[in-house]
Scaffold this motif. Structure first.
Motif, PDB file in Angstrom:
ATOM      1  N   CYS A  22     -36.371  43.625 -29.679  1.00  0.00           N
ATOM      2  CA  CYS A  22     -34.986  43.885 -30.045  1.00  0.00           C
ATOM      3  C   CYS A  22     -34.188  42.648 -29.661  1.00  0.00           C
ATOM      4  O   CYS A  22     -33.962  42.401 -28.475  1.00  0.00           O
ATOM      5  N   ALA A  23     -33.799  41.887 -30.666  1.00  0.00           N
ATOM      6  CA  ALA A  23     -33.032  40.664 -30.429  1.00  0.00           C
ATOM      7  C   ALA A  23     -31.552  40.994 -30.463  1.00  0.00           C
ATOM      8  O   ALA A  23     -31.043  41.531 -31.443  1.00  0.00           O
ATOM      9  N   ALA A  24     -30.877  40.665 -29.377  1.00  0.00           N
ATOM     10  CA  ALA A  24     -29.449  40.941 -29.269  1.00  0.00           C
ATOM     11  C   ALA A  24     -28.652  39.667 -29.502  1.00  0.00           C
ATOM     12  O   ALA A  24     -29.102  38.565 -29.170  1.00  0.00           O
ATOM     13  N   SER A  25     -27.451  39.839 -30.038  1.00  0.00           N
ATOM     14  CA  SER A  25     -26.529  38.725 -30.220  1.00  0.00           C
ATOM     15  C   SER A  25     -25.120  39.222 -29.967  1.00  0.00           C
ATOM     16  O   SER A  25     -24.852  40.420 -30.006  1.00  0.00           O
ATOM     17  N   GLY A  26     -24.241  38.284 -29.692  1.00  0.00           N
ATOM     18  CA  GLY A  26     -22.849  38.639 -29.437  1.00  0.00           C
ATOM     19  C   GLY A  26     -22.521  38.740 -27.959  1.00  0.00           C
ATOM     20  O   GLY A  26     -21.474  38.286 -27.518  1.00  0.00           O
ATOM     21  N   ILE A  51     -33.874  51.143 -20.008  1.00  0.00           N
ATOM     22  CA  ILE A  51     -33.816  50.307 -18.806  1.00  0.00           C
ATOM     23  C   ILE A  51     -32.356  50.040 -18.500  1.00  0.00           C
ATOM     24  O   ILE A  51     -31.555  49.755 -19.395  1.00  0.00           O
ATOM     25  N   THR A  52     -31.974  50.152 -17.231  1.00  0.00           N
ATOM     26  CA  THR A  52     -30.583  49.960 -16.863  1.00  0.00           C
ATOM     27  C   THR A  52     -30.182  48.484 -16.923  1.00  0.00           C
ATOM     28  O   THR A  52     -31.029  47.592 -16.956  1.00  0.00           O
ATOM     29  N   THR A  69     -44.245  50.638 -22.490  1.00  0.00           N
ATOM     30  CA  THR A  69     -43.539  49.936 -21.429  1.00  0.00           C
ATOM     31  C   THR A  69     -42.339  49.201 -22.010  1.00  0.00           C
ATOM     32  O   THR A  69     -42.484  48.436 -22.975  1.00  0.00           O
ATOM     33  N   ILE A  70     -41.165  49.431 -21.425  1.00  0.00           N
ATOM     34  CA  ILE A  70     -39.966  48.704 -21.825  1.00  0.00           C
ATOM     35  C   ILE A  70     -39.767  47.545 -20.861  1.00  0.00           C
ATOM     36  O   ILE A  70     -39.994  47.678 -19.645  1.00  0.00           O
ATOM     37  N   SER A  71     -39.361  46.409 -21.409  1.00  0.00           N
ATOM     38  CA  SER A  71     -39.081  45.249 -20.573  1.00  0.00           C
ATOM     39  C   SER A  71     -37.999  44.419 -21.253  1.00  0.00           C
ATOM     40  O   SER A  71     -37.644  44.676 -22.418  1.00  0.00           O
ATOM     41  N   ARG A  72     -37.506  43.428 -20.544  1.00  0.00           N
ATOM     42  CA  ARG A  72     -36.470  42.591 -21.134  1.00  0.00           C
ATOM     43  C   ARG A  72     -36.619  41.156 -20.652  1.00  0.00           C
ATOM     44  O   ARG A  72     -37.177  40.915 -19.576  1.00  0.00           O
ATOM     45  N   GLU A  73     -36.135  40.252 -21.466  1.00  0.00           N
ATOM     46  CA  GLU A  73     -36.146  38.828 -21.132  1.00  0.00           C
ATOM     47  C   GLU A  73     -34.718  38.334 -21.346  1.00  0.00           C
ATOM     48  O   GLU A  73     -34.285  38.095 -22.479  1.00  0.00           O
ATOM     49  N   THR A  78     -33.484  39.480 -25.266  1.00  0.00           N
ATOM     50  CA  THR A  78     -34.398  40.321 -26.034  1.00  0.00           C
ATOM     51  C   THR A  78     -34.983  41.418 -25.151  1.00  0.00           C
ATOM     52  O   THR A  78     -35.279  41.186 -23.977  1.00  0.00           O
ATOM     53  N   VAL A  79     -35.117  42.589 -25.740  1.00  0.00           N
ATOM     54  CA  VAL A  79     -35.761  43.722 -25.094  1.00  0.00           C
ATOM     55  C   VAL A  79     -37.034  44.038 -25.864  1.00  0.00           C
ATOM     56  O   VAL A  79     -37.064  43.924 -27.096  1.00  0.00           O
ATOM     57  N   TYR A  80     -38.060  44.458 -25.142  1.00  0.00           N
ATOM     58  CA  TYR A  80     -39.356  44.725 -25.759  1.00  0.00           C
ATOM     59  C   TYR A  80     -39.790  46.166 -25.514  1.00  0.00           C
ATOM     60  O   TYR A  80     -39.392  46.791 -24.526  1.00  0.00           O
ATOM     61  N   LEU A  81     -40.613  46.655 -26.407  1.00  0.00           N
ATOM     62  CA  LEU A  81     -41.289  47.925 -26.192  1.00  0.00           C
ATOM     63  C   LEU A  81     -42.759  47.695 -26.503  1.00  0.00           C
ATOM     64  O   LEU A  81     -43.140  47.536 -27.670  1.00  0.00           O
ATOM     65  N   GLN A  82     -43.563  47.623 -25.455  1.00  0.00           N
ATOM     66  CA  GLN A  82     -45.010  47.486 -25.616  1.00  0.00           C
ATOM     67  C   GLN A  82     -45.599  48.875 -25.784  1.00  0.00           C
ATOM     68  O   GLN A  82     -45.414  49.730 -24.918  1.00  0.00           O
TER      69      GLN A  82
END
Length: 122
Positions: A22-26, A51-52, A69-73, A78-82
């Protein structure tokens, strides 16, 4: 306001894996709790994982716990869902969502992406 775009959906065999992005912008995702939801045909949209804003707490639905598994960078915003050990019942459109700082992993969520299709064949 944050904009969200989901990537990574597709067709996979049962037992396989996929990673959604999930690519975020703004705005930075560090300002938001982030979540993943899904909606299968003729079903209600359901919570999958969250994820908080601090990254300190995560939450999962019972049906995916131990497999997803949810994670973020933060640097990539970007947020990921493995997703591992996929099952045919995981077939759905998957949506990314963002909620404000007060949101728990389960929500509430205010901003949504357009969704990406995940299809798991048996």
């Amino acid at each position: 306001q944050v904009q969200l775009v989901e990537l990574g959906g597709g067709l996979v065999q049962a037992g396989g894996s996929l990673r959604l992005s999930c690519a975020a912008s703004g705005r930075s995702i560090s300002r938001y709790s982030m979540g993943w939801f899904r909606q299968a045909p003729v079903k209600e949209r359901e919570f999958v994982a969250g994820i908080t804003w601090s990254g300190g707490n995560t939450g999962y639905s019972y049906s995916v716990k131990g497999r997803f598994t949810i994670s973020r960078e933060i640097a990539k915003n970007t947020v990921y869902l493995q997703m591992n050990s996929l099952r045919p019942e995981d077939t759905a459109v998957y949506y990314c969502a963002a909620g404000d700082l007060r949101s728990s992993p389960r929500g509430p969520y205010d901003y949504w992406g357009q969704g990406t299709q995940v299809t798991v064949s048996s």
